[in-house]
Design an enzyme around this catalytic site. Structure first.
Site, PDB file in Angstrom:
ATOM      1  NE  ARG A  62      -3.831   0.162   0.598  1.00 42.15           N
ATOM      2  CZ  ARG A  62      -4.873  -0.087  -0.197  1.00 42.15           C
ATOM      3  NH1 ARG A  62      -5.113   0.678  -1.254  1.00 42.15           N
ATOM      4  NH2 ARG A  62      -5.667  -1.125   0.051  1.00 42.15           N
ATOM      5  NE  ARG A  88      -2.061  -5.074  -7.065  1.00 44.64           N
ATOM      6  CZ  ARG A  88      -3.017  -4.498  -6.366  1.00 44.64           C
ATOM      7  NH1 ARG A  88      -2.877  -3.242  -5.975  1.00 44.64           N
ATOM      8  NH2 ARG A  88      -4.116  -5.149  -6.044  1.00 44.64           N
ATOM      9  CG  HIS A 158      -2.191   2.658  -8.015  1.00 40.35           C
ATOM     10  ND1 HIS A 158      -2.429   3.542  -6.988  1.00 40.35           N
ATOM     11  CD2 HIS A 158      -3.307   1.891  -8.119  1.00 40.35           C
ATOM     12  CE1 HIS A 158      -3.635   3.313  -6.485  1.00 40.35           C
ATOM     13  NE2 HIS A 158      -4.193   2.315  -7.160  1.00 40.35           N
ATOM     14  CG  ASP A 202     -12.548   5.653  -7.606  1.00 44.70           C
ATOM     15  OD1 ASP A 202     -11.763   5.836  -8.557  1.00 44.70           O
ATOM     16  OD2 ASP A 202     -12.906   4.516  -7.226  1.00 44.70           O
ATOM     17  CD  GLU A 258      -4.093   5.302  -9.534  1.00 44.20           C
ATOM     18  OE1 GLU A 258      -4.120   4.343 -10.346  1.00 44.20           O
ATOM     19  OE2 GLU A 258      -4.873   5.403  -8.574  1.00 44.20           O
TER      20      GLU A 258
END
Length: 285
Positions: A62, A88, A158, A202, A258
């Site tokens: 994270r 990832r 990201h 978002d 991002e």
């Protein structure tokens, strides 16, 4: 250029320290080719990394800058894949690490394996090159179809940017760009010259490749090439509290901006290649 290879331990994961002669530095893990730190020359940490991040094998970390491929959430070309793809949380390999007179860089590689082909039956080669120089961090993601089938993909860098207080942040450069609001499940055109944030957010903005984040006198210029979409995300207090790998107040100290290719996935034929780039530049007004 001189070449050196030095690995450090970062919470049990092998890490590469990249440092240019002027003092700019970045830390990259072999786990996911994950950039977990960027400090410009004479500056302070610019990336948010959760103090509760999980560094276990197979887990996504994270914060920092995870590499998303070949799927982005449920908006990529293959919804059967894990959320945000599978690279990832794979072990990458260091291809090269170099230091020049004005910059330093490292390139990491990942290619398909029995494990990845069980998830996604295609041949691929990825390279992530991380470069630091002065006030800049540059990331270049290279993708090659090394298999015998045609395949589409989505990709993203990201980026979790560190902020002192979210409500002091302004994001410039989105005005006039269409976006998808994932919270409202709606589409609209951005009409604000600068965006402020107070909680959960978002959105995916289309063709937004030149942005500026400001917080007081701090400036972070965000430029992308061949990654035309910009994802702007913050979990807000409720979702953040539900995340086991984030402190309850973590949402107040980060904003994801991002560089991505989501709304128009790229398709590669056997032997074809693609490159996307993101450049972050720090300054103080």
């Amino acid at each position: 250029m001189t070449e050196t290879t030095t690995f450090h331990d970062h919470h049990g994961q092998p890490a590469i320290q990249i440092q240019s002669p002027d003092g700019a530095q970045a830390t990259v893990l072999l786990h996911g080719a994950h950039v977990v730190s960027w400090v410009p020359a004479g500056g302070t940490e610019q990336l948010y990394l959760s103090p509760q991040a999980d560094y276990s094998a197979g887990k996504a970390i994270r914060g920092g800058i995870p590499v998303i491929f070949p799927q982005f959430e449920q908006k990529g070309p293959d919804r059967s894949l894990p959320r945000h793809g599978f690279v990832r949380n794979r072990a990458w390999q260091l291809e090269s690490q170099r230091q020049g007179t004005g910059h330093a860089q490292a390139t990491l590689q990942l290619s398909d394996s029995d494990e990845t082909r069980a998830l996604w039956p295609h041949g691929f080669e990825l390279e992530l090159t991380v470069s630091v120089s002065g006030a800049q961090l540059e990331l270049e993601l290279y993708v090659r179809n090394s298999g015998s089938t045609v395949w589409p993909f989505s990709a993203a860098l990201h980026t979790y940017l560190a902020v002192s207080e979210l409500n002091r942040v302004r994001l410039h450069g989105l005005e006039g760009h269409s976006y998808i609001d994932n919270l409202l499940n709606s589409e609209a055109l951005e009409d604000h010259p600068e965006k402020s944030f107070s909680g959960e957010f978002d959105r995916i903005y289309e063709k937004a490749s030149s942005l500026l984040l400001t917080e007081g006198k701090r400036r972070v210029q965000i430029q992308s090439d061949n990654l035309p979409d910009a994802v702007v995300w913050n979990p807000g207090p409720d979702k953040c509290a539900a995340l086991s790998d984030m402190p309850a107040d973590g949402w107040q100290h980060m904003l994801c901006v991002e560089a991505a290719r989501i709304l128009q996935p790229k398709t590669l034929s056997p032997g074809e290649e693609w490159t996307g780039r993101q450049c972050l530049t720090f300054s103080v007004a």
